[in-house]
Write a protein that holds these residues in place. Structure first.
Motif, PDB file in Angstrom:
ATOM      1  N   ASP A 275       8.533   3.576  -7.525  1.00 13.42           N
ATOM      2  CA  ASP A 275       9.153   2.331  -7.968  1.00 13.42           C
ATOM      3  C   ASP A 275       8.134   1.217  -8.078  1.00 13.42           C
ATOM      4  O   ASP A 275       8.315   0.266  -8.843  1.00 13.42           O
ATOM      5  CB  ASP A 275      10.269   1.920  -6.992  1.00 13.42           C
ATOM      6  CG  ASP A 275      11.413   2.912  -6.984  1.00 13.42           C
ATOM      7  OD1 ASP A 275      11.893   3.266  -8.076  1.00 13.42           O
ATOM      8  OD2 ASP A 275      11.820   3.349  -5.894  1.00 13.42           O
ATOM      9  N   ALA A 276       7.061   1.303  -7.291  1.00 15.16           N
ATOM     10  CA  ALA A 276       6.052   0.245  -7.320  1.00 15.16           C
ATOM     11  C   ALA A 276       4.718   0.758  -6.801  1.00 15.16           C
ATOM     12  O   ALA A 276       4.670   1.639  -5.935  1.00 15.16           O
ATOM     13  CB  ALA A 276       6.509  -0.954  -6.480  1.00 15.16           C
ATOM     14  N   TYR A 277       3.632   0.194  -7.365  1.00 10.77           N
ATOM     15  CA  TYR A 277       2.287   0.363  -6.837  1.00 10.77           C
ATOM     16  C   TYR A 277       1.835  -1.015  -6.373  1.00 10.77           C
ATOM     17  O   TYR A 277       1.783  -1.956  -7.170  1.00 10.77           O
ATOM     18  CB  TYR A 277       1.338   0.884  -7.918  1.00 10.77           C
ATOM     19  CG  TYR A 277       1.545   2.336  -8.265  1.00 10.77           C
ATOM     20  CD1 TYR A 277       0.701   3.312  -7.747  1.00 10.77           C
ATOM     21  CD2 TYR A 277       2.579   2.734  -9.108  1.00 10.77           C
ATOM     22  CE1 TYR A 277       0.892   4.656  -8.061  1.00 10.77           C
ATOM     23  CE2 TYR A 277       2.781   4.074  -9.425  1.00 10.77           C
ATOM     24  CZ  TYR A 277       1.926   5.024  -8.898  1.00 10.77           C
ATOM     25  OH  TYR A 277       2.128   6.345  -9.205  1.00 10.77           O
ATOM     26  N   VAL A 278       1.550  -1.141  -5.085  1.00  7.55           N
ATOM     27  CA  VAL A 278       1.230  -2.444  -4.510  1.00  7.55           C
ATOM     28  C   VAL A 278      -0.244  -2.490  -4.151  1.00  7.55           C
ATOM     29  O   VAL A 278      -0.756  -1.605  -3.460  1.00  7.55           O
ATOM     30  CB  VAL A 278       2.105  -2.735  -3.273  1.00  7.55           C
ATOM     31  CG1 VAL A 278       1.655  -4.010  -2.587  1.00  7.55           C
ATOM     32  CG2 VAL A 278       3.557  -2.848  -3.672  1.00  7.55           C
ATOM     33  N   SER A 279      -0.920  -3.521  -4.603  1.00 11.21           N
ATOM     34  CA  SER A 279      -2.351  -3.676  -4.394  1.00 11.21           C
ATOM     35  C   SER A 279      -2.659  -4.276  -3.028  1.00 11.21           C
ATOM     36  O   SER A 279      -2.139  -5.331  -2.660  1.00 11.21           O
ATOM     37  CB  SER A 279      -2.937  -4.567  -5.492  1.00 11.21           C
ATOM     38  OG  SER A 279      -4.201  -5.072  -5.130  1.00 11.21           O
ATOM     39  N   GLU A 280      -3.547  -3.610  -2.269  1.00 12.31           N
ATOM     40  CA  GLU A 280      -4.007  -4.145  -0.993  1.00 12.31           C
ATOM     41  C   GLU A 280      -4.715  -5.480  -1.203  1.00 12.31           C
ATOM     42  O   GLU A 280      -4.532  -6.430  -0.436  1.00 12.31           O
ATOM     43  CB  GLU A 280      -4.952  -3.148  -0.337  1.00 12.31           C
ATOM     44  CG  GLU A 280      -5.567  -3.619   0.970  1.00 12.31           C
ATOM     45  CD  GLU A 280      -6.615  -2.666   1.516  1.00 12.31           C
ATOM     46  OE1 GLU A 280      -7.102  -2.916   2.635  1.00 12.31           O
ATOM     47  OE2 GLU A 280      -6.954  -1.684   0.823  1.00 12.31           O
ATOM     48  N   LYS A 281      -5.519  -5.556  -2.267  1.00 15.77           N
ATOM     49  CA  LYS A 281      -6.266  -6.778  -2.556  1.00 15.77           C
ATOM     50  C   LYS A 281      -5.323  -7.950  -2.805  1.00 15.77           C
ATOM     51  O   LYS A 281      -5.523  -9.058  -2.287  1.00 15.77           O
ATOM     52  CB  LYS A 281      -7.161  -6.557  -3.772  1.00 15.77           C
ATOM     53  CG  LYS A 281      -8.131  -7.695  -4.062  1.00 15.77           C
ATOM     54  CD  LYS A 281      -8.923  -7.433  -5.335  1.00 15.77           C
ATOM     55  CE  LYS A 281      -9.894  -6.293  -5.142  1.00 15.77           C
ATOM     56  NZ  LYS A 281     -10.763  -6.099  -6.351  1.00 15.77           N
TER      57      LYS A 281
ATOM     58  N   LEU B  68      22.582  10.413  -1.225  1.00 12.59           N
ATOM     59  CA  LEU B  68      23.507  10.078  -0.135  1.00 12.59           C
ATOM     60  C   LEU B  68      23.936   8.619  -0.167  1.00 12.59           C
ATOM     61  O   LEU B  68      24.643   8.159   0.732  1.00 12.59           O
ATOM     62  CB  LEU B  68      22.866  10.411   1.218  1.00 12.59           C
ATOM     63  CG  LEU B  68      22.584  11.897   1.459  1.00 12.59           C
ATOM     64  CD1 LEU B  68      21.899  12.106   2.802  1.00 12.59           C
ATOM     65  CD2 LEU B  68      23.858  12.732   1.374  1.00 12.59           C
ATOM     66  N   GLY B  69      23.511   7.893  -1.195  1.00 14.98           N
ATOM     67  CA  GLY B  69      24.012   6.540  -1.407  1.00 14.98           C
ATOM     68  C   GLY B  69      23.105   5.427  -0.937  1.00 14.98           C
ATOM     69  O   GLY B  69      23.459   4.247  -1.057  1.00 14.98           O
ATOM     70  N   PHE B  70      21.933   5.749  -0.413  1.00 20.96           N
ATOM     71  CA  PHE B  70      21.012   4.715   0.052  1.00 20.96           C
ATOM     72  C   PHE B  70      20.337   4.028  -1.138  1.00 20.96           C
ATOM     73  O   PHE B  70      19.934   4.688  -2.092  1.00 20.96           O
ATOM     74  CB  PHE B  70      19.927   5.306   0.958  1.00 20.96           C
ATOM     75  CG  PHE B  70      20.399   5.707   2.312  1.00 20.96           C
ATOM     76  CD1 PHE B  70      20.160   4.900   3.414  1.00 20.96           C
ATOM     77  CD2 PHE B  70      21.098   6.887   2.503  1.00 20.96           C
ATOM     78  CE1 PHE B  70      20.590   5.268   4.678  1.00 20.96           C
ATOM     79  CE2 PHE B  70      21.539   7.270   3.765  1.00 20.96           C
ATOM     80  CZ  PHE B  70      21.287   6.451   4.853  1.00 20.96           C
ATOM     81  N   THR B  71      20.206   2.722  -1.069  1.00 23.47           N
ATOM     82  CA  THR B  71      19.344   2.007  -2.003  1.00 23.47           C
ATOM     83  C   THR B  71      17.912   2.292  -1.558  1.00 23.47           C
ATOM     84  O   THR B  71      17.502   1.908  -0.465  1.00 23.47           O
ATOM     85  CB  THR B  71      19.615   0.499  -1.958  1.00 23.47           C
ATOM     86  OG1 THR B  71      20.978   0.263  -2.305  1.00 23.47           O
ATOM     87  CG2 THR B  71      18.700  -0.253  -2.901  1.00 23.47           C
ATOM     88  N   THR B  72      17.158   2.990  -2.389  1.00 24.58           N
ATOM     89  CA  THR B  72      15.873   3.534  -1.953  1.00 24.58           C
ATOM     90  C   THR B  72      14.728   3.024  -2.820  1.00 24.58           C
ATOM     91  O   THR B  72      14.810   3.031  -4.049  1.00 24.58           O
ATOM     92  CB  THR B  72      15.912   5.074  -2.008  1.00 24.58           C
ATOM     93  OG1 THR B  72      17.017   5.537  -1.222  1.00 24.58           O
ATOM     94  CG2 THR B  72      14.642   5.666  -1.449  1.00 24.58           C
ATOM     95  N   HIS B  73      13.672   2.582  -2.165  1.00 21.69           N
ATOM     96  CA  HIS B  73      12.488   2.059  -2.844  1.00 21.69           C
ATOM     97  C   HIS B  73      11.288   2.912  -2.460  1.00 21.69           C
ATOM     98  O   HIS B  73      10.968   3.056  -1.277  1.00 21.69           O
ATOM     99  CB  HIS B  73      12.255   0.601  -2.427  1.00 21.69           C
ATOM    100  CG  HIS B  73      11.023  -0.008  -3.027  1.00 21.69           C
ATOM    101  ND1 HIS B  73      10.999  -0.539  -4.302  1.00 21.69           N
ATOM    102  CD2 HIS B  73       9.763  -0.172  -2.522  1.00 21.69           C
ATOM    103  CE1 HIS B  73       9.788  -1.007  -4.552  1.00 21.69           C
ATOM    104  NE2 HIS B  73       9.022  -0.801  -3.486  1.00 21.69           N
TER     105      HIS B  73
END
Length: 533
Positions: free
Chosen positions: A240-246, A143-148
């Motif tokens: 798109d990404a794996y983000v570390s809590e640490k 639908l055109g959203f830039t999605t992460h």
């Protein structure tokens, strides 16, 4: 189609209009209750006003180009679209191909989902939110959203420490030592696998116990994260990404300083508190405990500060239903940090119950008392799993019998949809052996049976369904649409001979339109449409 019709009527009548589909197909393609909503201000009975509005609309050139008929019935206004209008939309759709229904939004969407602790393999309870999040992102992009799409890796705290201890104790057990597991230790054969991998990697483990447990926790967590990523890939899910809590928590001091400056935190009873009750929470929440350890909430605040710094238009978190209480406190913290908390939306996922031939699905020996996602994938396949997990509202309990998803008939919805598309491709392949495909795409769709034109209308309705599913966060609407479209096609196919008839070209054009909508809809669900069965 829907937006165009709605726009014309709103412009001519000077008011907002909601168009619905009449239950009785013979009444038309759309129905409106606009006469009821205007009756009070116009000081007329809805039946009388509906007749007047119909006469007004019939005199408009734009309406004559769109509608074959406009009729009033007991205050309702029914609209039947012209065959020529539907045919022109079909022509445009087929020319657009896989871009049919694609939107061009300029907004952005940041979606966090799965985020299961990397302390074990993904089980079936993780799958529902994972599949929903992935399909929501697919739909948003379409639908055109830039999605992460992001996975928040909980790689610090008590659970990772317990993972390290569980592996450490299993290593001792492998080496012939007597050990006693704490009640909350991780069990299952995968702990043995991790212990053996650690022995292969490190060799003999020597050193202070606490340091070894920390080292083993990080090692095991990394291995589990690799397995999680592999399982997600098998389910058709990519991040798109794996983000570390640490890594996120390294920014804690700056975030807490800003919260303190805004009056969002305070000290009491030797603890640090978030003053979340000032922004709608039922009570204030502990951020740092009296023993100096941070509560889980602390890392969440730092992470959400990181997310809001990315300046997206919307943030969506897909959480388990047990996270309901977290919503108000996170939003309160974002308010204190100067963000627009209403940009954050939390979708809660209800539980899943699996059966096999009426009995509870067998738990995995490898993971202990869980049904592994990998096991179910091997049993019924990615397509059936994704479809059934998307087929009901996210906030309702889901129970299904995997045996029914192995049926090769209409009781298995994904089979029924695939079969419709495969039938169309079989017809197309037979036609192309002697026929001219350009003649199909240029033929006019008019004077066809009502069942054919209704099937065309349904196939052209895909864009409206997609927008509604996205705006309401109800992806089951796409599943229902695909089942109904496939059912309508099968009924049409069984009632009408298609090849070697005077209507052959028109029917094949109609079939191509149906196939296009099925293919796009399935793709958004993360399912590849089958062309052979």
């Amino acid at each position: 189609m829907y937006q165009r019709v709605k726009g014309v009527l709103e412009r001519l009548l000077g008011t907002d209009i909601v168009l619905e589909h009449p239950r009785d197909r013979n009444l038309g393609h759309y129905a409106s209750v606009v006469a009821f909503s205007l009756a009070k201000t116009r000081k007329k009975a809805p039946k009388v006003l509906a007749l007047e509005l119909v006469e007004l609309l019939r005199q408009e050139e734009e309406c004559n180009a769109l509608f074959a008929s406009i009729d009033a019935l007991n205050g309702y206004i029914n609209f039947t679209l012209k065959d020529t209008f539907l045919d022109s939309l079909c022509q445009q759709a087929l020319q657009s191909g896989r871009d049919f229904g694609r939107g061009y939004s300029h907004q952005s969407l940041y979606v966090e989902f799965v985020s299961a602790n990397p302390t074990g393999p993904l089980h079936i309870g993780h799958a529902r939110g994972a599949i929903f999040g992935d399909s929501l992102c697919r739909l948003g992009r379409f639908l055109g959203f830039t999605t992460h799409a992001e996975y928040y890796v909980n790689d610090m705290g008590a659970q990772i420490k317990m993972l390290g201890l569980s592996v450490y104790l299993r290593i001792q057990q492998i080496q012939g030592l007597q050990v006693e597991y704490p009640p909350n230790a991780y069990q299952g054969d995968y702990i043995t696998e991790l212990a053996q991998s650690a022995l292969d990697h490190f060799g003999t483990l020597e050193g202070e116990e606490e340091i070894l447990i920390t080292q083993l926790g990080d090692f095991a967590k990394d291995l589990m994260l690799v397995e999680i990523q592999e399982t997600l890939a098998e389910t058709g899910i990519s991040m798109d990404a794996y983000v570390s809590e640490k890594a996120m928590f390294d920014a804690q001091e700056g975030v807490f300083a800003r919260l303190q400056e805004a009056g969002g935190i305070y000290e009491s009873e030797g603890k640090m508190w978030l003053a979340s009750s000032r922004h709608g929470d039922e009570k204030d929440r502990v951020i740092r405990k009296a023993d100096g350890h941070f509560a889980y909430l602390a890392a969440d605040l730092v992470y959400h500060d990181h997310k809001f710094q990315q300046n997206y238009d919307r943030y969506i978190n897909i959480f388990g239903a047990d996270h309901h209480g977290y919503v108000a406190r996170i939003k309160a913290a974002m308010q204190f940090l100067g963000y627009e908390a209403q940009k954050l939306e939390v979708l809660l996922v209800q539980m899943v119950a699996l059966l096999k031939e009426g009995k509870p699905y067998k738990m995995s020996k490898r993971a202990g008392n869980f049904v592994l996602l990998k096991d179910v994938l091997q049993d019924i396949g990615k397509d059936a799993l994704r479809f059934v997990f998307l087929s009901k509202k996210l906030d309702t309990h889901l129970e299904f019998d995997v045996a029914s998803l192995q049926n090769q008939d209409s009781s298995n919805p994904i089979f029924y949809i695939h079969y419709a598309n495969a039938r169309i491709h079989t017809l197309w392949h037979k036609f192309l052996q002697t026929g001219d495909k350009e003649a199909v795409y240029t033929c006019a769709l008019n004077n066809l049976p009502p069942q054919a034109m209704h099937l065309l209308f349904n196939a052209l309705n895909l864009p409206k369904v997609l927008v509604g599913a996205f705006e309401d966060r109800e992806l089951q609407k796409i599943c229902e649409y695909l089942k109904n479209l496939a059912g309508d096609f099968h009924s049409f196919y069984n009632a009408h001979k298609i090849l070697d008839t005077p209507e052959e070209l028109a029917y094949l054009k109609l079939c191509q339109m149906v196939s296009l909508s099925l293919t796009i809809g399935l793709d958004i669900l993360g399912i590849s449409a089958k062309t052979k069965m």
